[in-house]
Design an enzyme around this catalytic site. Structure first.
Site, PDB file in Angstrom:
ATOM      1  N   HIS A   1       0.848  -1.194   0.000  1.00 47.70           N
ATOM      2  CA  HIS A   1       0.000   0.000   0.000  1.00 47.70           C
ATOM      3  C   HIS A   1       0.882   1.242   0.000  1.00 47.70           C
ATOM      4  O   HIS A   1       1.996   1.235   0.526  1.00 47.70           O
ATOM      5  CB  HIS A   1      -0.929   0.000   1.223  1.00 47.70           C
TER       6      HIS A   1
ATOM      7  N   GLU B   1      -3.520   3.400  -7.110  1.00 44.88           N
ATOM      8  CA  GLU B   1      -3.954   4.469  -6.206  1.00 44.88           C
ATOM      9  C   GLU B   1      -2.968   5.632  -6.286  1.00 44.88           C
ATOM     10  O   GLU B   1      -1.905   5.592  -5.648  1.00 44.88           O
ATOM     11  CB  GLU B   1      -3.980   3.964  -4.755  1.00 44.88           C
TER      12      GLU B   1
HETATM   13  O1  LIG Z   1      -5.658   4.394   0.297  1.00 44.50           O
HETATM   14  C1  LIG Z   1      -6.809   4.118   0.022  1.00 44.50           C
HETATM   15  C2  LIG Z   1      -7.361   2.762   0.178  1.00 44.50           C
HETATM   16  O2  LIG Z   1      -6.363   1.844   0.442  1.00 44.50           O
HETATM   17  C3  LIG Z   1      -7.740   5.159  -0.448  1.00 44.50           C
HETATM   18  O3  LIG Z   1      -8.051   5.963   0.620  1.00 44.50           O
HETATM   19  P1  LIG Z   1      -9.301   6.964   0.505  1.00 44.50           P
HETATM   20  O4  LIG Z   1     -10.483   6.134   0.105  1.00 44.50           O
HETATM   21  O5  LIG Z   1      -9.404   7.541   1.876  1.00 44.50           O
HETATM   22  O6  LIG Z   1      -8.936   7.980  -0.522  1.00 44.50           O
END
Ligand SMILES: O=C(CO)COP(=O)(O)O
Length: 214
Positions: free
Chosen positions: A85, A133
């Site tokens: 992550h 992400e």
């Molecule tokens: O890092 C995330 C999920 O692992 C995304 O976070 P948010 O949904 O708070 O933007």
């Protein structure tokens, strides 16, 4: 669409979110999983919700103080784990070792990545899924599917090029059913989200909305 809720280290009631997710999954048939902190895995799994770890180490049993072992999270009731992550970055060798440890234990895996280039690298390692992400949108409340649809499209293409069966999730700022629908339209097979649920006053209604459009 798979909805994977990462509770991070938010001060939410993990069991309450888990019960809400289990109820919505049962009512709608949607696939919803909750990834709490390691210490809450057992109580979250006890609600019956699909339970994921936020991280596992590549280490096995032995002198590895502070490690979260794949075998331990599986014993606690997790059936999958995130790796790499954005807030828990790993070296390539550690992602690979974590994947192998998860595989040996029968855990499903999602390897996270910042951008399409990293998605290609992650997909090459053979996880069950990858998740794109963009860090600048994490926690922003602005959905990646609206703020940067190209990064999602390019991530799907990058994964497809190196490892065609690997599904792509997207995350950052996802909080509504419309965001999930937009993510599906961009070619993803799920979403990874956190604050939209973890900080909600009523997690159940947010979860119902999230799965309402797909
Ligand atoms: O890092 C995330 C999920 O692992 C995304 O976070 P948010 O949904 O708070 O933007």
């Amino acid at each position: 669409m798979f909805v994977l809720v990462n509770l991070k280290a938010y001060p939410c009631d993990a069991e309450r979110v888990a019960r809400a997710a289990a109820t919505v999954a049962d009512d709608t048939g949607a696939r919803i999983a909750v990834a709490p902190q390691a210490a809450h895995l057992e109580s979250v799994a006890a609600t019956g919700v699909e339970t994921w770890a936020q991280h596992v180490s590549g280490a096995g049993h032995g002198s590895h103080t502070g490690s979260t072992l794949a075998a331990a999270v599986a014993d606690a009731g997790a059936t999958g784990t995130l790796l790499n992550h954005s807030e828990k970055r790993l070296r390539l060798a550690d992602v690979d070792a974590g994947l192998r440890a998860a595989e040996d234990t029968g855990l499903e895996t999602v390897v996270c990545a910042n951008n399409p280039r990293q998605i290609a690298a992650a997909a090459t390692l053979g996880p069950d899924m990858v998740a794109v992400e963009p860090p600048e949108l994490i926690g922003s409340g602005t959905p990646v599917s609206r703020a940067d649809p190209d990064v999602v499209r390019e991530a799907v293409a990058a994964a497809d090029e190196v490892n065609p069966p690997v599904p792509v999730l997207c995350g950052a700022g996802i909080s509504t059913g419309a965001d999930v629908e937009a993510a599906a339209d961009l070619g993803t097979e799920g979403v990874l989200l956190a604050s939209g649920v973890a900080k909600a006053d009523d997690p159940e209604s947010v979860l119902r909305d999230l799965v309402s459009e797909v």
